[in-house]
Design a protein around this motif. Structure first.
Motif, mmCIF file in Angstrom:
data_model
loop_
_atom_site.group_PDB
_atom_site.id
_atom_site.type_symbol
_atom_site.label_atom_id
_atom_site.label_comp_id
_atom_site.label_asym_id
_atom_site.label_seq_id
_atom_site.Cartn_x
_atom_site.Cartn_y
_atom_site.Cartn_z
ATOM 1 N N ASP A 166 0.829 -1.193 0.000
ATOM 2 C CA ASP A 166 0.000 0.000 0.000
ATOM 3 C C ASP A 166 0.867 1.248 0.000
ATOM 4 O O ASP A 166 2.084 1.187 0.224
ATOM 5 N N ARG A 167 0.221 2.400 -0.218
ATOM 6 C CA ARG A 167 0.955 3.655 -0.366
ATOM 7 C C ARG A 167 0.205 4.785 0.334
ATOM 8 O O ARG A 167 -1.011 4.906 0.240
ATOM 9 N N ILE A 168 0.974 5.639 1.047
ATOM 10 C CA ILE A 168 0.466 6.914 1.542
ATOM 11 C C ILE A 168 1.159 7.986 0.720
ATOM 12 O O ILE A 168 2.386 8.129 0.767
ATOM 13 N N GLN A 169 0.423 8.735 -0.050
ATOM 14 C CA GLN A 169 1.009 9.681 -0.977
ATOM 15 C C GLN A 169 1.550 10.910 -0.251
ATOM 16 O O GLN A 169 0.935 11.426 0.678
ATOM 17 N N TYR A 170 2.710 11.391 -0.712
ATOM 18 C CA TYR A 170 3.330 12.546 -0.065
ATOM 19 C C TYR A 170 2.455 13.789 -0.170
ATOM 20 O O TYR A 170 2.413 14.602 0.750
ATOM 21 N N ALA A 171 1.726 13.926 -1.286
ATOM 22 C CA ALA A 171 0.821 15.071 -1.427
ATOM 23 C C ALA A 171 -0.205 15.090 -0.313
ATOM 24 O O ALA A 171 -0.610 16.163 0.159
ATOM 25 N N ASP A 172 -0.642 13.914 0.137
ATOM 26 C CA ASP A 172 -1.584 13.836 1.258
ATOM 27 C C ASP A 172 -0.890 14.154 2.578
ATOM 28 O O ASP A 172 -1.444 14.854 3.434
ATOM 29 N N ILE A 173 0.342 13.632 2.735
ATOM 30 C CA ILE A 173 1.070 13.862 3.984
ATOM 31 C C ILE A 173 1.230 15.351 4.255
ATOM 32 O O ILE A 173 1.083 15.814 5.394
ATOM 33 N N THR A 174 1.506 16.130 3.214
ATOM 34 C CA THR A 174 1.723 17.565 3.405
ATOM 35 C C THR A 174 0.462 18.276 3.874
ATOM 36 O O THR A 174 0.548 19.397 4.397
ATOM 37 N N MET A 175 -0.701 17.644 3.712
ATOM 38 C CA MET A 175 -1.954 18.275 4.106
ATOM 39 C C MET A 175 -2.468 17.775 5.454
ATOM 40 O O MET A 175 -3.462 18.299 5.964
ATOM 41 N N TYR A 176 -1.817 16.763 6.025
ATOM 42 C CA TYR A 176 -2.293 16.211 7.290
ATOM 43 C C TYR A 176 -2.118 17.215 8.428
ATOM 44 O O TYR A 176 -1.139 17.967 8.486
ATOM 45 N N THR A 177 -3.046 17.178 9.362
ATOM 46 C CA THR A 177 -2.914 17.908 10.613
ATOM 47 C C THR A 177 -2.148 17.031 11.592
ATOM 48 O O THR A 177 -2.457 15.845 11.739
ATOM 49 N N GLY A 178 -1.151 17.601 12.248
ATOM 50 C CA GLY A 178 -0.355 16.848 13.212
ATOM 51 C C GLY A 178 -0.856 17.052 14.626
ATOM 52 O O GLY A 178 -1.363 18.132 14.978
ATOM 53 N N TYR A 179 -0.711 16.021 15.446
ATOM 54 C CA TYR A 179 -1.172 16.064 16.838
ATOM 55 C C TYR A 179 -0.031 15.669 17.764
ATOM 56 O O TYR A 179 0.869 14.918 17.394
ATOM 57 N N ALA A 180 -0.104 16.172 18.985
ATOM 58 C CA ALA A 180 0.968 15.941 19.953
ATOM 59 C C ALA A 180 0.918 14.553 20.569
ATOM 60 O O ALA A 180 1.900 14.110 21.170
ATOM 61 N N SER A 181 -0.195 13.835 20.429
ATOM 62 C CA SER A 181 -0.323 12.504 21.025
ATOM 63 C C SER A 181 -1.273 11.659 20.191
ATOM 64 O O SER A 181 -2.082 12.188 19.405
ATOM 65 N N ALA A 182 -1.187 10.338 20.379
ATOM 66 C CA ALA A 182 -2.111 9.428 19.700
ATOM 67 C C ALA A 182 -3.542 9.680 20.166
ATOM 68 O O ALA A 182 -4.486 9.596 19.375
ATOM 69 N N THR A 183 -3.701 10.005 21.448
ATOM 70 C CA THR A 183 -5.035 10.294 21.980
ATOM 71 C C THR A 183 -5.654 11.482 21.271
ATOM 72 O O THR A 183 -6.828 11.454 20.870
ATOM 73 N N ASP A 184 -4.880 12.550 21.095
ATOM 74 C CA ASP A 184 -5.392 13.727 20.388
ATOM 75 C C ASP A 184 -5.767 13.389 18.953
ATOM 76 O O ASP A 184 -6.796 13.858 18.442
ATOM 77 N N ALA A 185 -4.943 12.591 18.288
ATOM 78 C CA ALA A 185 -5.237 12.216 16.907
ATOM 79 C C ALA A 185 -6.512 11.384 16.827
ATOM 80 O O ALA A 185 -7.349 11.595 15.938
ATOM 81 N N ASN A 186 -6.683 10.445 17.760
ATOM 82 C CA ASN A 186 -7.881 9.607 17.761
ATOM 83 C C ASN A 186 -9.136 10.405 18.103
ATOM 84 O O ASN A 186 -10.214 10.172 17.541
ATOM 85 N N ASN A 187 -8.996 11.371 19.024
ATOM 86 C CA ASN A 187 -10.153 12.169 19.430
ATOM 87 C C ASN A 187 -10.613 13.136 18.348
ATOM 88 O O ASN A 187 -11.722 13.686 18.418
ATOM 89 N N ALA A 188 -9.753 13.358 17.349
ATOM 90 C CA ALA A 188 -10.104 14.289 16.272
ATOM 91 C C ALA A 188 -11.126 13.702 15.309
ATOM 92 O O ALA A 188 -11.654 14.418 14.455
ATOM 93 N N GLY A 189 -11.406 12.401 15.427
ATOM 94 C CA GLY A 189 -12.377 11.764 14.560
ATOM 95 C C GLY A 189 -11.741 10.697 13.695
ATOM 96 O O GLY A 189 -10.634 10.224 13.984
ATOM 97 N N PRO A 190 -12.406 10.297 12.610
ATOM 98 C CA PRO A 190 -11.849 9.264 11.730
ATOM 99 C C PRO A 190 -10.457 9.655 11.233
ATOM 100 O O PRO A 190 -10.174 10.819 10.991
#
Length: 294
Positions: A166-190
């Protein structure tokens, strides 16, 4: 395939401890492109020859739990710690050729796609000891232990535990929102991490690691230059084309004394370039260590 022994690296199981070998190459871009403000990118000092001329390896350790990034000396098999990420266990690590940052997947049962933040000072000398590191969390994804980056697009390409590529495209990576913890990332939704499939039922599933390079594989596939996933197991080198996924081959190592045994726990490119790569496969059978495949 011509091979040569580089050094017998002692200690540890590549699959259990030495989770990924990665390349730092001189000549990669020294200044990263613009990126969203969240989780500011901390690029590795790839333009510094005192730091960039060594492969990097991440080793998961306990007591206390941490992921340690090390430079590997190919002359004597010794390691020097350069960055400690406390509380982390990482797999599927690689250096993105576009932004010079390390990306991995956490290996703690809550697989998160992360960027490693190691803020090396100017003229950093590994002899001065490791610096503290941290993680930027993007969201849950597939667990994996074998991954690499497309050296041209910067896409993160990995082998799922179910056997797909599988592949995660770099164009998508540049648009991701970053979080300080796994909990914060999970709480942000899907999860915002949305891989797409490249190869199903892939014949590389038995490999423990692979790397990616563009080259012509001798007379195979009419000698056409293609983008290949390359990995080793026993005395075989596996080639899976990403240019034409129908193209797959297994070739046998020659001009080498004792045939290596088992899976190569780490594969990487070093001291070459994207079109004429030097591929290295690391074995932990106590005999062969690191083998250079030409």
């Amino acid at each position: 395939v011509m091979v040569g022994m580089v050094v017998a690296v002692a200690g540890g199981s590549c699959q259990a401890d030495d989770n990924a070998l990665m390349q730092m190459n001189q000549g990669r871009r020294s200044t990263p492109p613009p990126t969203p403000a969240a989780c500011e990118i901390k690029p590795l000092p790839c333009g510094d020859p005192n730091f960039a001329n060594f492969p990097l390896q991440v080793i998961n350790r306990e007591g206390p739990k941490r992921a340690t990034f090390n430079v590997l000396n190919l002359n004597d098999g010794s390691y020097t710690d350069v960055c400690d990420v406390p509380g982390a266990k990482l797999n599927g690590c690689g250096i993105n050729p576009i932004d010079n940052a390390i990306y991995c997947v956490t290996a703690d049962g809550n697989a998160q796609f992360v960027r490693v933040q190691c803020d090396f000072p100017p003229n950093y000398d590994p002899a001065n000891g490791p610096i503290p590191g941290s993680l930027c969390f993007f969201g849950q994804t597939d667990g994996n232990f074998a991954a690499s980056f497309d050296p041209f697009s910067g896409d993160y390409i990995y082998k799922t535990n179910g056997g797909e590529i599988d592949r995660i495209q770099y164009a998508d990576i540049t648009m991701y929102t970053g979080y300080a913890s796994a909990t914060d990332a999970n709480n942000a939704g899907p999860s915002q991490v949305s891989p797409d499939n490249l190869v199903t039922n892939n014949p590389l599933n038995q490999l423990a690691d692979f790397d990616i390079a563009k080259f012509a594989a001798g007379t195979l596939f009419m000698g056409m230059e293609q983008l290949f996933l390359v990995g080793c197991r026993d005395n075989k080198v596996f080639l899976q084309s990403l240019t034409n996924t129908a193209n797959f081959a297994v070739v046998t190592m020659t001009d080498y004394g004792t045939s290596p045994s088992g899976a190569s726990g780490a594969s990487w490119l070093f001291r070459g370039n994207t079109t004429t790569p030097d591929v290295y496969c690391a074995y932990n059978d106590g005999v062969n260590g690191v083998i250079q495949v030409n």
